[in-house]
Design a protein around this motif. Structure first.
Motif, PDB file in Angstrom:
ATOM      1  N   SER A  20       0.823  -1.214   0.000  1.00 39.41           N
ATOM      2  CA  SER A  20       0.000   0.000   0.000  1.00 39.41           C
ATOM      3  C   SER A  20       0.850   1.254   0.000  1.00 39.41           C
ATOM      4  O   SER A  20       0.421   2.310  -0.455  1.00 39.41           O
ATOM      5  N   ASP A  21       2.096   1.164   0.528  1.00 37.90           N
ATOM      6  CA  ASP A  21       2.972   2.326   0.583  1.00 37.90           C
ATOM      7  C   ASP A  21       3.832   2.470  -0.665  1.00 37.90           C
ATOM      8  O   ASP A  21       4.561   3.450  -0.803  1.00 37.90           O
ATOM      9  N   THR A  59      -6.264  -0.293  -6.221  1.00 36.66           N
ATOM     10  CA  THR A  59      -5.599   0.870  -5.624  1.00 36.66           C
ATOM     11  C   THR A  59      -5.796   2.051  -6.559  1.00 36.66           C
ATOM     12  O   THR A  59      -5.519   1.957  -7.756  1.00 36.66           O
ATOM     13  N   ASN A  61      -5.392   6.230  -7.540  1.00 37.26           N
ATOM     14  CA  ASN A  61      -4.577   7.431  -7.367  1.00 37.26           C
ATOM     15  C   ASN A  61      -5.134   8.556  -8.236  1.00 37.26           C
ATOM     16  O   ASN A  61      -5.892   8.318  -9.195  1.00 37.26           O
ATOM     17  N   THR A 121      -8.548  13.627  -3.896  1.00 33.65           N
ATOM     18  CA  THR A 121      -8.132  12.584  -2.954  1.00 33.65           C
ATOM     19  C   THR A 121      -9.207  12.349  -1.896  1.00 33.65           C
ATOM     20  O   THR A 121     -10.082  13.191  -1.674  1.00 33.65           O
ATOM     21  N   SER A 145     -11.195   4.885  -2.040  1.00 30.90           N
ATOM     22  CA  SER A 145     -10.320   5.885  -1.425  1.00 30.90           C
ATOM     23  C   SER A 145      -9.205   6.210  -2.414  1.00 30.90           C
ATOM     24  O   SER A 145      -8.479   5.317  -2.857  1.00 30.90           O
ATOM     25  N   ASN A 147      -5.735   7.954  -3.484  1.00 26.84           N
ATOM     26  CA  ASN A 147      -4.454   8.447  -2.977  1.00 26.84           C
ATOM     27  C   ASN A 147      -3.900   9.527  -3.906  1.00 26.84           C
ATOM     28  O   ASN A 147      -4.371   9.693  -5.036  1.00 26.84           O
ATOM     29  N   ARG A 148      -2.855  10.203  -3.445  1.00 22.63           N
ATOM     30  CA  ARG A 148      -2.259  11.248  -4.281  1.00 22.63           C
ATOM     31  C   ARG A 148      -1.480  10.653  -5.448  1.00 22.63           C
ATOM     32  O   ARG A 148      -1.541  11.156  -6.561  1.00 22.63           O
TER      33      ARG A 148
END
Length: 216
Positions: A20-21, A59, A61, A121, A145, A147-148
């Motif tokens: 996730s990171d 995921t 972005n 975001t 959700s 993310n940037r």
């Protein structure tokens, strides 16, 4: 045995956290619902697939796109308002946080593809409000959700349009009379005075010339 299972669980959690990171290296197009597309099974009165489960395995972005392969029997509503999402209707939605995407189809049941960019975001909600919200209530809805990631690409990173200003009506568009303060303006008589002075100087000169001519 318990120790081995505990270790495996910790390893699995660490892998999830690392994944996730991991920073995004490219923008992604996500086909909503996979092969099922964005659809509603009207015969069984249920969504074509479990969209919440599909969304949980992705995921997202900034700059990514959601691709809705659908038809004009469904709608594509994006909102940042949880209340609007929970109500499955846009009746009380604000123009600032809820958007209705149109694929351009004019006939009922016409296949369309709608590409929705992710530009904000945080939590984004999507649903179909067709059939008075029944499709949303029966599962044609999900949340994600965002993310940037890499941030917005230049093509999406544009300033917002200027606010709309209502044009003046027929009454306010008429010219308003202008009042001039200070009374009647004075006329500049300097030119007239100059002409009078010239005449005053020329008169004796002409009289003198006339007298000389008569003397001869």
């Amino acid at each position: 045995m318990k120790t081995i299972l505990l270790n495996l669980t910790v390893i699995a959690l660490l892998i999830t956290v690392v994944a996730s990171d991991t920073p995004a290296t490219a923008y992604t197009n996500h086909t909503v619902g996979g092969p099922a597309g964005w659809s509603f099974d009207a015969i069984n009165n249920i969504s074509a697939t479990n969209y919440s489960s599909w969304a949980a395995n992705q995921t997202y972005n900034l700059g990514d796109y959601l691709i809705f392969n659908t038809n004009t029997n469904q709608t594509v509503i994006q909102t940042y308002n949880e209340t609007t999402f929970s109500s499955c209707t846009t009746d009380d939605a604000s123009d600032d946080d809820t958007f209705h995407y149109n694929g351009g189809g004019n006939e009922f049941g016409q296949n369309v593809t709608i590409a929705v960019p992710l530009t904000t975001t945080g939590t984004n909600y999507f649903f179909s409000d067709a059939e008075d919200g029944v499709q949303c209530q029966r599962g044609v809805a999900f949340e994600i959700s965002v993310n940037r990631g890499l941030g917005l690409p230049p093509s999406l990173n544009q300033p917002p349009p200027p606010p709309y200003i209502e044009p003046p009506g027929p009454e306010t568009s008429q010219m308003t009379p202008v009042n001039i303060n200070g009374g009647t303006p004075e006329i500049d008589n300097s030119a007239l005075r100059s002409v009078a002075n010239v005449r005053f100087l020329l008169s004796p000169l002409l009289i003198g010339v006339t007298s000389l001519l008569l003397a001869f």
